[in-house]
Design a protein around this motif. Structure first.
Motif, PDB file in Angstrom:
ATOM      1  N   SER A 187      -2.182  -9.618   8.704  1.00  0.00           N
ATOM      2  CA  SER A 187      -0.909  -7.975   9.410  1.00  0.00           C
ATOM      3  C   SER A 187      -1.662  -6.522   9.041  1.00  0.00           C
ATOM      4  N   ASP A 188      -2.507  -6.857   7.793  1.00  0.00           N
ATOM      5  CA  ASP A 188      -2.777  -5.612   7.383  1.00  0.00           C
ATOM      6  C   ASP A 188      -3.871  -4.995   8.381  1.00  0.00           C
ATOM      7  N   LEU A 189      -4.402  -5.736   8.741  1.00  0.00           N
ATOM      8  CA  LEU A 189      -5.294  -4.467   9.791  1.00  0.00           C
ATOM      9  C   LEU A 189      -4.510  -4.346  11.324  1.00  0.00           C
ATOM     10  N   ALA A 190      -3.432  -4.682  11.263  1.00  0.00           N
ATOM     11  CA  ALA A 190      -2.845  -4.642  12.338  1.00  0.00           C
ATOM     12  C   ALA A 190      -1.921  -3.171  12.601  1.00  0.00           C
ATOM     13  N   ILE A 191      -1.882  -2.910  11.062  1.00  0.00           N
ATOM     14  CA  ILE A 191      -2.057  -1.638  10.470  1.00  0.00           C
ATOM     15  C   ILE A 191      -2.921  -0.132  11.381  1.00  0.00           C
ATOM     16  N   THR A 192      -2.195   0.262  12.485  1.00  0.00           N
ATOM     17  CA  THR A 192      -3.786   1.357  12.981  1.00  0.00           C
ATOM     18  C   THR A 192      -3.677   2.529  12.070  1.00  0.00           C
ATOM     19  N   SER A 193      -2.358   3.716  10.790  1.00  0.00           N
ATOM     20  CA  SER A 193      -2.403   4.611  10.120  1.00  0.00           C
ATOM     21  C   SER A 193      -2.789   3.924   8.671  1.00  0.00           C
ATOM     22  N   LYS A 194      -3.642   3.270   7.897  1.00  0.00           N
ATOM     23  CA  LYS A 194      -3.484   2.518   7.265  1.00  0.00           C
ATOM     24  C   LYS A 194      -3.996   4.025   5.866  1.00  0.00           C
ATOM     25  N   ASP A 195      -3.300   4.103   5.060  1.00  0.00           N
ATOM     26  CA  ASP A 195      -4.005   5.532   3.924  1.00  0.00           C
ATOM     27  C   ASP A 195      -5.059   4.993   3.169  1.00  0.00           C
ATOM     28  N   ASP A 196      -6.230   5.499   3.409  1.00  0.00           N
ATOM     29  CA  ASP A 196      -7.461   5.239   2.810  1.00  0.00           C
ATOM     30  C   ASP A 196      -7.091   5.053   1.095  1.00  0.00           C
ATOM     31  N   ALA A 197      -6.491   6.357   0.601  1.00  0.00           N
ATOM     32  CA  ALA A 197      -6.063   6.712  -0.924  1.00  0.00           C
ATOM     33  C   ALA A 197      -5.849   5.446  -1.650  1.00  0.00           C
ATOM     34  N   GLN A 198      -5.170   4.052  -0.341  1.00  0.00           N
ATOM     35  CA  GLN A 198      -4.325   2.710  -1.099  1.00  0.00           C
ATOM     36  C   GLN A 198      -5.355   1.907  -1.564  1.00  0.00           C
ATOM     37  N   LEU A 199      -5.738   1.224  -2.480  1.00  0.00           N
ATOM     38  CA  LEU A 199      -6.291   0.120  -4.065  1.00  0.00           C
ATOM     39  C   LEU A 199      -5.753  -1.217  -3.198  1.00  0.00           C
ATOM     40  N   HIS A 200      -6.844  -1.568  -2.514  1.00  0.00           N
ATOM     41  CA  HIS A 200      -6.691  -3.070  -2.026  1.00  0.00           C
ATOM     42  C   HIS A 200      -7.396  -4.216  -2.967  1.00  0.00           C
ATOM     43  N   VAL A 201      -6.747  -5.195  -3.048  1.00  0.00           N
ATOM     44  CA  VAL A 201      -7.178  -6.059  -4.519  1.00  0.00           C
ATOM     45  C   VAL A 201      -7.675  -7.526  -3.279  1.00  0.00           C
ATOM     46  N   ALA A 202      -8.997  -7.492  -2.957  1.00  0.00           N
ATOM     47  CA  ALA A 202      -8.472  -8.715  -2.458  1.00  0.00           C
ATOM     48  C   ALA A 202      -8.674 -10.429  -3.342  1.00  0.00           C
ATOM     49  N   VAL A 203      -7.560 -11.091  -3.095  1.00  0.00           N
ATOM     50  CA  VAL A 203      -7.554 -12.554  -4.231  1.00  0.00           C
ATOM     51  C   VAL A 203      -7.937 -13.176  -3.252  1.00  0.00           C
ATOM     52  N   SER A 204      -8.875 -14.413  -4.073  1.00  0.00           N
ATOM     53  CA  SER A 204      -9.641 -14.966  -3.686  1.00  0.00           C
ATOM     54  C   SER A 204     -10.559 -14.717  -2.006  1.00  0.00           C
ATOM     55  N   PRO A 205     -11.227 -13.878  -2.177  1.00  0.00           N
ATOM     56  CA  PRO A 205     -11.707 -13.450  -0.963  1.00  0.00           C
ATOM     57  C   PRO A 205     -12.378 -14.775   0.102  1.00  0.00           C
ATOM     58  N   ASP A 206     -13.002 -15.161   0.649  1.00  0.00           N
ATOM     59  CA  ASP A 206     -14.145 -15.141   2.177  1.00  0.00           C
ATOM     60  C   ASP A 206     -14.622 -14.538   2.757  1.00  0.00           C
ATOM     61  N   THR A 207     -14.711 -15.489   3.756  1.00  0.00           N
ATOM     62  CA  THR A 207     -15.384 -15.248   5.045  1.00  0.00           C
ATOM     63  C   THR A 207     -14.729 -13.342   5.765  1.00  0.00           C
ATOM     64  N   TRP A 208     -13.117 -13.783   5.576  1.00  0.00           N
ATOM     65  CA  TRP A 208     -12.303 -13.214   6.138  1.00  0.00           C
ATOM     66  C   TRP A 208     -12.643 -11.643   5.355  1.00  0.00           C
ATOM     67  N   LEU A 209     -12.868 -11.463   4.814  1.00  0.00           N
ATOM     68  CA  LEU A 209     -13.356 -10.222   3.665  1.00  0.00           C
ATOM     69  C   LEU A 209     -13.889  -9.110   4.779  1.00  0.00           C
ATOM     70  N   LYS A 210     -15.553  -9.815   5.197  1.00  0.00           N
ATOM     71  CA  LYS A 210     -16.386  -8.654   6.567  1.00  0.00           C
ATOM     72  C   LYS A 210     -15.797  -8.471   7.352  1.00  0.00           C
ATOM     73  N   PRO A 211     -14.277  -9.215   8.235  1.00  0.00           N
ATOM     74  CA  PRO A 211     -14.126  -8.446   9.356  1.00  0.00           C
ATOM     75  C   PRO A 211     -13.320  -7.111   9.228  1.00  0.00           C
ATOM     76  N   TRP A 212     -12.492  -7.296   7.974  1.00  0.00           N
ATOM     77  CA  TRP A 212     -11.284  -6.811   6.797  1.00  0.00           C
ATOM     78  C   TRP A 212     -12.098  -5.463   6.400  1.00  0.00           C
ATOM     79  N   LEU A 213     -13.522  -5.694   6.074  1.00  0.00           N
ATOM     80  CA  LEU A 213     -14.367  -4.342   5.376  1.00  0.00           C
ATOM     81  C   LEU A 213     -14.556  -3.485   6.513  1.00  0.00           C
ATOM     82  N   ARG A 214     -15.448  -4.194   7.823  1.00  0.00           N
ATOM     83  CA  ARG A 214     -15.765  -3.661   8.535  1.00  0.00           C
ATOM     84  C   ARG A 214     -14.206  -2.398   9.348  1.00  0.00           C
TER      85      ARG A 214
END
Length: 258
Positions: free
Chosen positions: A113-140
């Protein structure tokens, strides 16, 4: 390489409760996220893009609600002025986390859902909770975002390749000595401070007479074999090996007499 320490009491006590551990981790996180002169954050936490750090804390239950409460408490002191978004893998986790949090202003989302937001504020701090392989495409897709990975499921090598560094880690260890009643209580701790994160070691503490003492340290996370060697040495030092041998010898004599 694991280095034996001349046994010393811990200058900073090993946390005795989860609340103490969260406060301990918050101090390290706040230091890592603190702006430097000219507005730059701690250079040792900067990857090629945003700030990427890891916090590892013991949990009673590895569920979304429990982890969300830990994240909320961690950020209360560790990042008090930041706009925060908690990222989970699926909607079920989001629902459990939303019910658990006391602060309704904290944004909670799945990574998709977060990736679907195209105008995301880079100033926001994201906390990835127990991330696994999904973290890689999200970071890209969010290369400039500051990210705290809470209890990641990825291997250390994978997290390092993604630009993450461990700012705080607490792993309690409890081991029986050769099947007898005596138990060795230990903990592996890493705490970062004002200097480069890589300069802070993982330290192995063993509890003796009500207090923890540092017995070894290593630049990287100690392996299971290294921990076994340390605990074996401590068991021998504390007389547990001799006690176990006496018990087994006594059992052997009783069997022979019987």
């Amino acid at each position: 390489m694991l280095v034996r320490a001349s046994t010393r009491a811990s200058a900073v006590p090993v946390p005795r409760s989860r609340k103490d551990a969260v406060l301990d981790a918050s101090t390290c996180l706040k230091q890592a996220l603190r702006p430097r002169k000219g507005g730059r954050r701690n250079p040792s936490t900067r990857s090629r893009t945003g700030t990427r750090v890891v916090v590892e804390l013991p949990v009673a239950q590895d569920g979304a609600s429990d982890l969300a409460r830990i994240a909320e408490a961690l950020l209360r002191d560790g990042a008090p002025s930041r706009d925060v978004c908690l990222l989970f893998e699926d909607l079920e986790d989001v629902g459990g986390a939303r019910e658990a949090l006391s602060d309704g202003d904290v944004e909670i989302s799945t990574f998709e859902s977060d990736l679907a937001i195209t105008s995301k504020d880079d100033a926001q701090l994201h906390v990835a909770v127990s991330p696994d392989t999904w973290l890689k495409p999200w970071l890209r897709a969010r290369p400039n975002s500051d990210v705290v990975a809470l209890n990641p499921r990825l291997q250390d090598e994978d997290m390092q390749e993604l630009g993450f560094q461990v700012v705080y880690s607490l792993m309690p260890v409890s081991a029986k000595a050769f099947g007898v009643g005596a138990t060795i209580e230990a903990a592996v701790v890493k705490r970062s401070g004002r200097g480069p994160i890589a300069s802070y070691p993982y330290e192995v503490f063993v509890r003796r007479e009500g207090r923890y003492e540092c017995v070894a340290s290593t630049k990287s996370r100690p392996t299971e074999r290294q921990l076994e060697d340390v605990l074996y040495a401590e068991a021998s030092r504390g007389g547990l090996v001799a006690t176990a041998k006496r018990i087994f010898q006594g059992m052997a004599r009783n069997n022979a007499d019987g």
